[in-house]
Design a protein around this motif. Sequence first.
Motif, PDB file in Angstrom:
ATOM      1  N   ASN A 135      37.111  62.204  30.164  1.00 20.64           N
ATOM      2  CA  ASN A 135      36.937  61.463  28.909  1.00 20.64           C
ATOM      3  C   ASN A 135      35.589  60.746  28.835  1.00 20.64           C
ATOM      4  O   ASN A 135      35.338  60.004  27.886  1.00 20.64           O
ATOM      5  CB  ASN A 135      38.059  60.446  28.719  1.00 20.64           C
ATOM      6  CG  ASN A 135      39.392  61.109  28.491  1.00 20.64           C
ATOM      7  OD1 ASN A 135      39.461  62.233  27.997  1.00 20.64           O
ATOM      8  ND2 ASN A 135      40.460  60.411  28.850  1.00 20.64           N
ATOM      9  N   GLY A 136      34.736  60.913  29.854  1.00 19.16           N
ATOM     10  CA  GLY A 136      33.408  60.311  29.840  1.00 19.16           C
ATOM     11  C   GLY A 136      33.341  58.889  30.352  1.00 19.16           C
ATOM     12  O   GLY A 136      32.345  58.199  30.134  1.00 19.16           O
ATOM     13  N   VAL A 137      34.368  58.422  31.061  1.00 17.45           N
ATOM     14  CA  VAL A 137      34.374  57.059  31.597  1.00 17.45           C
ATOM     15  C   VAL A 137      33.717  57.073  32.978  1.00 17.45           C
ATOM     16  O   VAL A 137      34.091  57.847  33.851  1.00 17.45           O
ATOM     17  CB  VAL A 137      35.811  56.510  31.698  1.00 17.45           C
ATOM     18  CG1 VAL A 137      35.819  55.110  32.298  1.00 17.45           C
ATOM     19  CG2 VAL A 137      36.474  56.499  30.329  1.00 17.45           C
ATOM     20  N   ALA A 138      32.724  56.195  33.170  1.00 15.54           N
ATOM     21  CA  ALA A 138      32.004  56.106  34.440  1.00 15.54           C
ATOM     22  C   ALA A 138      32.875  55.447  35.503  1.00 15.54           C
ATOM     23  O   ALA A 138      33.584  54.472  35.238  1.00 15.54           O
ATOM     24  CB  ALA A 138      30.724  55.301  34.255  1.00 15.54           C
ATOM     25  N   VAL A 139      32.815  55.989  36.722  1.00 16.51           N
ATOM     26  CA  VAL A 139      33.519  55.404  37.859  1.00 16.51           C
ATOM     27  C   VAL A 139      32.644  55.588  39.105  1.00 16.51           C
ATOM     28  O   VAL A 139      32.068  56.647  39.320  1.00 16.51           O
ATOM     29  CB  VAL A 139      34.930  56.020  38.060  1.00 16.51           C
ATOM     30  CG1 VAL A 139      34.855  57.514  38.274  1.00 16.51           C
ATOM     31  CG2 VAL A 139      35.669  55.353  39.198  1.00 16.51           C
ATOM     32  N   ALA A 140      32.497  54.519  39.874  1.00 18.35           N
ATOM     33  CA  ALA A 140      31.708  54.563  41.105  1.00 18.35           C
ATOM     34  C   ALA A 140      32.575  54.101  42.264  1.00 18.35           C
ATOM     35  O   ALA A 140      33.331  53.138  42.140  1.00 18.35           O
ATOM     36  CB  ALA A 140      30.469  53.688  40.991  1.00 18.35           C
ATOM     37  N   ASN A 141      32.465  54.817  43.377  1.00 19.23           N
ATOM     38  CA  ASN A 141      33.163  54.465  44.607  1.00 19.23           C
ATOM     39  C   ASN A 141      32.126  54.075  45.657  1.00 19.23           C
ATOM     40  O   ASN A 141      31.062  54.689  45.745  1.00 19.23           O
ATOM     41  CB  ASN A 141      33.970  55.642  45.139  1.00 19.23           C
ATOM     42  CG  ASN A 141      35.084  56.020  44.216  1.00 19.23           C
ATOM     43  OD1 ASN A 141      34.882  56.728  43.245  1.00 19.23           O
ATOM     44  ND2 ASN A 141      36.270  55.536  44.515  1.00 19.23           N
ATOM     45  N   PHE A 142      32.445  53.043  46.433  1.00 19.69           N
ATOM     46  CA  PHE A 142      31.578  52.634  47.530  1.00 19.69           C
ATOM     47  C   PHE A 142      32.422  51.926  48.578  1.00 19.69           C
ATOM     48  O   PHE A 142      33.567  51.540  48.322  1.00 19.69           O
ATOM     49  CB  PHE A 142      30.430  51.745  47.039  1.00 19.69           C
ATOM     50  CG  PHE A 142      30.856  50.483  46.335  1.00 19.69           C
ATOM     51  CD1 PHE A 142      30.957  49.282  47.022  1.00 19.69           C
ATOM     52  CD2 PHE A 142      31.146  50.495  44.980  1.00 19.69           C
ATOM     53  CE1 PHE A 142      31.341  48.120  46.370  1.00 19.69           C
ATOM     54  CE2 PHE A 142      31.527  49.339  44.317  1.00 19.69           C
ATOM     55  CZ  PHE A 142      31.626  48.155  45.014  1.00 19.69           C
ATOM     56  N   THR A 143      31.865  51.797  49.761  1.00 16.26           N
ATOM     57  CA  THR A 143      32.542  51.111  50.849  1.00 16.26           C
ATOM     58  C   THR A 143      31.707  49.924  51.281  1.00 16.26           C
ATOM     59  O   THR A 143      30.492  50.050  51.472  1.00 16.26           O
ATOM     60  CB  THR A 143      32.750  52.067  52.041  1.00 16.26           C
ATOM     61  OG1 THR A 143      33.514  53.189  51.606  1.00 16.26           O
ATOM     62  CG2 THR A 143      33.478  51.381  53.181  1.00 16.26           C
ATOM     63  N   LEU A 144      32.362  48.776  51.405  1.00 15.19           N
ATOM     64  CA  LEU A 144      31.697  47.557  51.876  1.00 15.19           C
ATOM     65  C   LEU A 144      32.065  47.310  53.335  1.00 15.19           C
ATOM     66  O   LEU A 144      33.239  47.371  53.707  1.00 15.19           O
ATOM     67  CB  LEU A 144      32.167  46.339  51.087  1.00 15.19           C
ATOM     68  CG  LEU A 144      31.488  45.980  49.786  1.00 15.19           C
ATOM     69  CD1 LEU A 144      32.040  44.646  49.273  1.00 15.19           C
ATOM     70  CD2 LEU A 144      29.997  45.927  49.890  1.00 15.19           C
ATOM     71  N   ALA A 145      31.061  47.022  54.142  1.00 13.22           N
ATOM     72  CA  ALA A 145      31.286  46.566  55.511  1.00 13.22           C
ATOM     73  C   ALA A 145      31.285  45.039  55.459  1.00 13.22           C
ATOM     74  O   ALA A 145      30.288  44.424  55.072  1.00 13.22           O
ATOM     75  CB  ALA A 145      30.194  47.069  56.434  1.00 13.22           C
ATOM     76  N   VAL A 146      32.416  44.443  55.823  1.00 12.88           N
ATOM     77  CA  VAL A 146      32.576  42.991  55.767  1.00 12.88           C
ATOM     78  C   VAL A 146      32.815  42.491  57.189  1.00 12.88           C
ATOM     79  O   VAL A 146      33.799  42.874  57.828  1.00 12.88           O
ATOM     80  CB  VAL A 146      33.749  42.599  54.844  1.00 12.88           C
ATOM     81  CG1 VAL A 146      33.915  41.092  54.802  1.00 12.88           C
ATOM     82  CG2 VAL A 146      33.547  43.172  53.452  1.00 12.88           C
ATOM     83  N   ASN A 147      31.898  41.654  57.680  1.00 11.75           N
ATOM     84  CA  ASN A 147      32.023  41.133  59.039  1.00 11.75           C
ATOM     85  C   ASN A 147      33.236  40.224  59.168  1.00 11.75           C
ATOM     86  O   ASN A 147      33.524  39.429  58.271  1.00 11.75           O
ATOM     87  CB  ASN A 147      30.775  40.352  59.444  1.00 11.75           C
ATOM     88  CG  ASN A 147      29.603  41.250  59.717  1.00 11.75           C
ATOM     89  OD1 ASN A 147      29.757  42.432  60.004  1.00 11.75           O
ATOM     90  ND2 ASN A 147      28.410  40.694  59.620  1.00 11.75           N
ATOM     91  N   ARG A 148      33.911  40.343  60.284  1.00 10.80           N
ATOM     92  CA  ARG A 148      35.011  39.423  60.588  1.00 10.80           C
ATOM     93  C   ARG A 148      34.408  38.099  61.063  1.00 10.80           C
ATOM     94  O   ARG A 148      33.328  38.080  61.654  1.00 10.80           O
ATOM     95  CB  ARG A 148      35.910  40.025  61.665  1.00 10.80           C
ATOM     96  CG  ARG A 148      36.643  41.248  61.172  1.00 10.80           C
ATOM     97  CD  ARG A 148      37.555  41.821  62.217  1.00 10.80           C
ATOM     98  NE  ARG A 148      38.252  42.986  61.679  1.00 10.80           N
ATOM     99  CZ  ARG A 148      38.982  43.791  62.419  1.00 10.80           C
ATOM    100  NH1 ARG A 148      39.126  43.569  63.719  1.00 10.80           N
ATOM    101  NH2 ARG A 148      39.583  44.825  61.866  1.00 10.80           N
ATOM    102  N   PRO A 149      35.101  36.983  60.824  1.00  3.04           N
ATOM    103  CA  PRO A 149      34.522  35.671  61.155  1.00  3.04           C
ATOM    104  C   PRO A 149      34.645  35.288  62.628  1.00  3.04           C
ATOM    105  O   PRO A 149      34.399  34.151  62.986  1.00  3.04           O
ATOM    106  CB  PRO A 149      35.327  34.710  60.272  1.00  3.04           C
ATOM    107  CG  PRO A 149      36.642  35.384  60.106  1.00  3.04           C
ATOM    108  CD  PRO A 149      36.348  36.866  60.082  1.00  3.04           C
ATOM    109  N   PHE A 150      34.993  36.235  63.494  1.00  2.00           N
ATOM    110  CA  PHE A 150      35.145  35.935  64.913  1.00  2.00           C
ATOM    111  C   PHE A 150      34.640  37.129  65.720  1.00  2.00           C
ATOM    112  O   PHE A 150      34.404  38.201  65.181  1.00  2.00           O
ATOM    113  CB  PHE A 150      36.619  35.650  65.249  1.00  2.00           C
ATOM    114  CG  PHE A 150      37.551  36.724  64.766  1.00  2.00           C
ATOM    115  CD1 PHE A 150      37.801  37.861  65.521  1.00  2.00           C
ATOM    116  CD2 PHE A 150      38.181  36.618  63.530  1.00  2.00           C
ATOM    117  CE1 PHE A 150      38.642  38.860  65.061  1.00  2.00           C
ATOM    118  CE2 PHE A 150      39.030  37.607  63.066  1.00  2.00           C
ATOM    119  CZ  PHE A 150      39.261  38.735  63.836  1.00  2.00           C
TER     120      PHE A 150
END
Length: 143
Positions: free
Chosen positions: A22-37
Amino acid sequence: MLNRVVLVGRLTRDPEMRYTPNGVAVANFTLAVNRPFTNQQGEREADFINCVVWRKPAENVSSFLQKGSLAGVDGRVQTRSYENNEGKRVFVTEVVAESVQFLEPRGSRDGQSSNAGSGNSIGFSNDPFSDGTINISDDDLPF
């Protein structure tokens, strides 16, 4: 009920942009999020969180973010499932981003600003906090 996610991390690869039939834009990505320890070896581990963003924000993510970019994501967790080629049910859990914030100027990881040469460039190569440490004496603390 509440389903709210706020993440800050770096993209592990360039966003994958596509359009629905239907022409709807979609983007996929992966975030690397550090653990706080740190783990028992003293190393900091990270979680790799799949994110999806739709419509105009997807086009912006695809245009302005790349592998290594620092981004903030505000959204919700969503689980879906589908049947793979072998007929097995596959479950996918991802963050559906309602907004994505670009947390550093384009090219700042190279010590360059996206508007270098325009007279308004911001130099990040002399950032006193770039190594993740802050030297503060007890006299500087407000409490």
